[in-house]
Design an enzyme around this catalytic site. Structure first.
Site, PDB file in Angstrom:
ATOM      1  N   CYS A 117     -35.367  62.814  25.908  1.00 17.84           N
ATOM      2  CA  CYS A 117     -34.119  62.067  25.753  1.00 17.84           C
ATOM      3  C   CYS A 117     -33.412  62.542  24.485  1.00 17.84           C
ATOM      4  O   CYS A 117     -34.045  62.661  23.437  1.00 17.84           O
ATOM      5  CB  CYS A 117     -34.424  60.570  25.662  1.00 17.84           C
ATOM      6  SG  CYS A 117     -32.954  59.586  25.347  1.00 17.84           S
ATOM      7  N   ASN A 175     -40.916  64.181  30.789  1.00 19.97           N
ATOM      8  CA  ASN A 175     -41.570  63.194  31.652  1.00 19.97           C
ATOM      9  C   ASN A 175     -42.911  63.745  32.090  1.00 19.97           C
ATOM     10  O   ASN A 175     -43.142  64.943  32.056  1.00 19.97           O
ATOM     11  CB  ASN A 175     -40.727  62.968  32.916  1.00 19.97           C
ATOM     12  CG  ASN A 175     -39.428  62.289  32.609  1.00 19.97           C
ATOM     13  OD1 ASN A 175     -38.456  62.936  32.261  1.00 19.97           O
ATOM     14  ND2 ASN A 175     -39.403  60.982  32.724  1.00 19.97           N
ATOM     15  N   HIS A 208     -42.991  59.300  29.551  1.00 17.18           N
ATOM     16  CA  HIS A 208     -42.912  60.605  28.886  1.00 17.18           C
ATOM     17  C   HIS A 208     -44.310  60.886  28.328  1.00 17.18           C
ATOM     18  O   HIS A 208     -45.087  59.963  28.066  1.00 17.18           O
ATOM     19  CB  HIS A 208     -41.817  60.585  27.818  1.00 17.18           C
ATOM     20  CG  HIS A 208     -40.442  60.560  28.424  1.00 17.18           C
ATOM     21  ND1 HIS A 208     -39.651  61.688  28.521  1.00 17.18           N
ATOM     22  CD2 HIS A 208     -39.746  59.564  29.013  1.00 17.18           C
ATOM     23  CE1 HIS A 208     -38.525  61.371  29.144  1.00 17.18           C
ATOM     24  NE2 HIS A 208     -38.548  60.082  29.452  1.00 17.18           N
ATOM     25  N   ARG A 256     -32.095  65.480  36.233  1.00 12.95           N
ATOM     26  CA  ARG A 256     -31.301  64.671  35.286  1.00 12.95           C
ATOM     27  C   ARG A 256     -32.055  64.518  33.954  1.00 12.95           C
ATOM     28  O   ARG A 256     -31.727  65.183  32.977  1.00 12.95           O
ATOM     29  CB  ARG A 256     -30.971  63.302  35.926  1.00 12.95           C
ATOM     30  CG  ARG A 256     -29.884  62.528  35.204  1.00 12.95           C
ATOM     31  CD  ARG A 256     -30.352  61.775  33.972  1.00 12.95           C
ATOM     32  NE  ARG A 256     -31.403  60.806  34.242  1.00 12.95           N
ATOM     33  CZ  ARG A 256     -32.087  60.190  33.280  1.00 12.95           C
ATOM     34  NH1 ARG A 256     -31.850  60.431  32.010  1.00 12.95           N
ATOM     35  NH2 ARG A 256     -33.068  59.357  33.587  1.00 12.95           N
ATOM     36  N   ASP A 257     -33.088  63.706  33.926  1.00  8.76           N
ATOM     37  CA  ASP A 257     -33.835  63.483  32.676  1.00  8.76           C
ATOM     38  C   ASP A 257     -34.435  64.803  32.196  1.00  8.76           C
ATOM     39  O   ASP A 257     -34.486  65.090  30.992  1.00  8.76           O
ATOM     40  CB  ASP A 257     -34.955  62.460  32.937  1.00  8.76           C
ATOM     41  CG  ASP A 257     -35.354  61.674  31.702  1.00  8.76           C
ATOM     42  OD1 ASP A 257     -34.811  61.966  30.617  1.00  8.76           O
ATOM     43  OD2 ASP A 257     -36.202  60.780  31.805  1.00  8.76           O
TER      44      ASP A 257
HETATM   45  C1  LIG Z   1     -22.087  54.768  27.268  1.00  8.45           C
HETATM   46  C2  LIG Z   1     -21.097  55.705  26.631  1.00  8.45           C
HETATM   47  C3  LIG Z   1     -20.158  56.278  27.674  1.00  8.45           C
HETATM   48  C4  LIG Z   1     -20.301  54.908  25.602  1.00  8.45           C
HETATM   49  O1  LIG Z   1     -19.621  55.812  24.758  1.00  8.45           O
HETATM   50  P1  LIG Z   1     -18.394  55.371  23.880  1.00  8.45           P
HETATM   51  O2  LIG Z   1     -17.940  56.548  23.115  1.00  8.45           O
HETATM   52  O3  LIG Z   1     -18.745  54.128  23.122  1.00  8.45           O
HETATM   53  O4  LIG Z   1     -17.351  54.997  25.063  1.00  8.45           O
HETATM   54  P2  LIG Z   1     -15.921  54.413  25.069  1.00  8.45           P
HETATM   55  O5  LIG Z   1     -15.872  53.435  26.210  1.00  8.45           O
HETATM   56  O6  LIG Z   1     -15.492  53.949  23.687  1.00  8.45           O
HETATM   57  O7  LIG Z   1     -15.045  55.696  25.462  1.00  8.45           O
HETATM   58  C5  LIG Z   1     -14.943  56.815  24.604  1.00  8.45           C
HETATM   59  C6  LIG Z   1     -14.610  58.041  25.424  1.00  8.45           C
HETATM   60  O8  LIG Z   1     -15.656  58.285  26.344  1.00  8.45           O
HETATM   61  C7  LIG Z   1     -15.126  58.382  27.667  1.00  8.45           C
HETATM   62  N1  LIG Z   1     -16.118  57.844  28.613  1.00  8.45           N
HETATM   63  C8  LIG Z   1     -16.648  56.611  28.625  1.00  8.45           C
HETATM   64  N2  LIG Z   1     -17.490  56.488  29.640  1.00  8.45           N
HETATM   65  C9  LIG Z   1     -17.483  57.663  30.285  1.00  8.45           C
HETATM   66  C10 LIG Z   1     -18.151  58.138  31.430  1.00  8.45           C
HETATM   67  N3  LIG Z   1     -19.016  57.366  32.115  1.00  8.45           N
HETATM   68  N4  LIG Z   1     -17.908  59.386  31.842  1.00  8.45           N
HETATM   69  C11 LIG Z   1     -17.054  60.187  31.169  1.00  8.45           C
HETATM   70  N5  LIG Z   1     -16.382  59.794  30.056  1.00  8.45           N
HETATM   71  C12 LIG Z   1     -16.599  58.547  29.624  1.00  8.45           C
HETATM   72  C13 LIG Z   1     -13.850  57.553  27.618  1.00  8.45           C
HETATM   73  O9  LIG Z   1     -12.980  57.931  28.650  1.00  8.45           O
HETATM   74  C14 LIG Z   1     -13.344  57.904  26.254  1.00  8.45           C
HETATM   75  O10 LIG Z   1     -12.724  59.178  26.328  1.00  8.45           O
HETATM   76  P3  LIG Z   1     -11.569  59.638  25.311  1.00  8.45           P
HETATM   77  O11 LIG Z   1     -10.498  58.601  25.500  1.00  8.45           O
HETATM   78  O12 LIG Z   1     -12.171  59.609  23.952  1.00  8.45           O
HETATM   79  O13 LIG Z   1     -11.224  61.011  25.804  1.00  8.45           O
HETATM   80  C15 LIG Z   1     -21.835  56.862  25.884  1.00  8.45           C
HETATM   81  O14 LIG Z   1     -22.588  56.281  24.874  1.00  8.45           O
HETATM   82  C16 LIG Z   1     -22.729  57.630  26.790  1.00  8.45           C
HETATM   83  O15 LIG Z   1     -22.270  58.389  27.630  1.00  8.45           O
HETATM   84  N6  LIG Z   1     -24.063  57.490  26.608  1.00  8.45           N
HETATM   85  C17 LIG Z   1     -25.025  58.119  27.486  1.00  8.45           C
HETATM   86  C18 LIG Z   1     -26.167  58.674  26.689  1.00  8.45           C
HETATM   87  C19 LIG Z   1     -27.142  59.293  27.649  1.00  8.45           C
HETATM   88  O16 LIG Z   1     -26.797  59.853  28.677  1.00  8.45           O
HETATM   89  N7  LIG Z   1     -28.453  59.187  27.304  1.00  8.45           N
HETATM   90  C20 LIG Z   1     -29.493  59.737  28.107  1.00  8.45           C
HETATM   91  C21 LIG Z   1     -29.709  58.971  29.377  1.00  8.45           C
HETATM   92  S1  LIG Z   1     -30.726  57.516  29.156  1.00  8.45           S
HETATM   93  C22 LIG Z   1     -32.322  58.134  29.225  1.00  8.45           C
HETATM   94  O17 LIG Z   1     -32.521  59.321  29.259  1.00  8.45           O
HETATM   95  C23 LIG Z   1     -33.473  57.170  29.329  1.00  8.45           C
HETATM   96  C24 LIG Z   1     -34.052  57.065  30.733  1.00  8.45           C
HETATM   97  C25 LIG Z   1     -33.050  56.439  31.704  1.00  8.45           C
HETATM   98  O18 LIG Z   1     -34.400  58.344  31.252  1.00  8.45           O
HETATM   99  C26 LIG Z   1     -35.330  56.184  30.715  1.00  8.45           C
HETATM  100  C27 LIG Z   1     -36.280  56.504  29.556  1.00  8.45           C
HETATM  101  O19 LIG Z   1     -36.918  57.584  29.545  1.00  8.45           O
HETATM  102  O20 LIG Z   1     -36.337  55.671  28.668  1.00  8.45           O
END
Ligand SMILES: CC(C)(COP(=O)([O-])OP(=O)([O-])OC[C@H]1O[C@@H](n2cnc3c(N)ncnc32)[C@H](O)[C@@H]1OP(=O)([O-])[O-])[C@@H](O)C(=O)NCCC(=O)NCCSC(=O)C[C@@](C)(O)CC(=O)[O-]
Length: 301
Positions: free
Chosen positions: A240, A249, A209, A15-16
């Site tokens: 990320c 990582n 990381h 995933r990450d």
């Molecule tokens: C949080 C949201 C969804 C908000 O995103 P948004 O655009 O604000 O969401 P929304 O609620 O306004 O919806 C917009 C559209 O997104 C769709 N949608 C909404 N939710 C989902 C979902 N779950 N699955 C699929 N589709 C989704 C929803 O259906 C809609 O579709 P449309 O009507 O436009 O066709 C977006 O910002 C997002 O997906 N962010 C994720 C970013 C990400 O994955 N970052 C990396 C992971 S975190 C990380 O790596 C850190 C970590 C954990 O490893 C620890 C560290 O190292 O620090």
């Protein structure tokens, strides 16, 4: 020193590790990676993410990964979910566990999830409620626990605040992420001291990381404080999408070697893991970022 006798490794490579890869990686390769990691002894593998695929295209195929994966009995296959919609997608493909994620920085939270910290906690609460009803455990991540690419140094009190909120909501474990990899052992120890004022050390995990090459030193500091859960990524894959320039990582191979040196149990077959790291790295067209994998390959004794 409260060094644990046994450590649980949380493998986040699929995933990450892969979420930020620019080249397309097919579902079969992702599945092979997960199955090889399980065969090397990893008992907890974050296998995908049910985030908005427009935000993180590499995770778009996570449902197929979960559906087609041959599951080993000893393994927990977890999925990262940002909201209820993500949780429902994870539930539909029988993820063993889910992880929600927040950050200790407002600016990072906006970039990563398009909302405030408070709103991200509300989304986490909705996921935890639904997961509890479905009988699924929820892990909680906090990003930017030492530094933020947009806000700079982060106050340990702010990390402690977000961690306590997530823990009180019902996350069984809080993984503290140095997303940019800027932390050093003293800063990490101060952060852990603040967080563990509210949450028992045995409910905390660390997620480093290795951008500045400090991850293993930070892990040693965390182990000495009694942390017994470490997130890592085979071959040091990762980064990320919302922390530009941050490297992968800490490599799982390097953590395993460190644990061996300290006589800490982990259950991983290092040569087999290193071979998996070399295989996936070759497929991605690079050498493993793990120094241990490189030393083993060169047969340096
Ligand atoms: C949080 C949201 C969804 C908000 O995103 P948004 O655009 O604000 O969401 P929304 O609620 O306004 O919806 C917009 C559209 O997104 C769709 N949608 C909404 N939710 C989902 C979902 N779950 N699955 C699929 N589709 C989704 C929803 O259906 C809609 O579709 P449309 O009507 O436009 O066709 C977006 O910002 C997002 O997906 N962010 C994720 C970013 C990400 O994955 N970052 C990396 C992971 S975190 C990380 O790596 C850190 C970590 C954990 O490893 C620890 C560290 O190292 O620090």
């Amino acid at each position: 020193m409260n060094v644990p006798k046994k450590v649980r490794l949380v493998e986040v490579g699929p995933r990450d590790g892969l979420q930020n890869e620019q080249q397309a990686i097919d579902t079969g390769t992702k599945i092979q990676l997960i199955e090889q990691l399980a065969a090397a002894g990893l008992g907890y593998i974050e296998a995908g993410a049910f985030v908005n695929p427009k935000w993180v295209p590499q995770m778009a195929g996570s449902a197929e990964v979960f559906e087609q994966l041959k599951r080993a009995e000893h393994v927990t296959y977890a999925a990262l979910v940002p909201n209820l919609q993500g949780f429902e997608r994870a539930l539909a493909v029988n993820a063993s566990e889910v992880a929600v994620f927040c950050a200790a920085s407002e600016a990072f939270t906006q970039k990563n999830t398009n909302c405030s910290i408070e709103e991200s906690l509300q989304r986490a609460a909705a996921v935890i409620d639904a997961a509890t009803t479905a009988g699924i455990k929820v892990r909680g991540y906090i990003s930017c626990v030492v530094g933020c690419p947009y806000e700079g140094a982060i106050d340990p009190a702010q990390v402690a605040y977000v961690a306590k909120r997530l823990f009180d909501l019902g996350c069984y474990e809080i993984s503290l992420g140095d997303t940019v990899g800027v932390g050093t052992p003293i800063a990490v120890s101060q952060m852990l001291a603040a967080v563990s004022d509210n949450i028992p050390m045995d409910k905390l995990a660390v997620h480093f990381h290795d951008t500045y090459g400090q991850a293993l030193a930070n892990i040693l500091a965390a182990l000495q404080l009694g942390v017994a859960v470490i997130d890592s990524s085979v071959a040091g894959l990762g980064g990320c999408p919302y922390a530009k320039g941050a490297s992968g990582n800490v490599a799982t191979e390097d953590v395993v070697y460190l644990l061996d040196g300290m006589g800490i149990e982990h259950g991983i077959d290092l040569p087999q893991l290193a071979s998996t790291g070399r295989w996936i790295s070759a497929l991605l067209g690079r050498a493993p970022a793990s120094k241990v994998a490189q030393a083993l390959a060169a047969d340096i004794k």
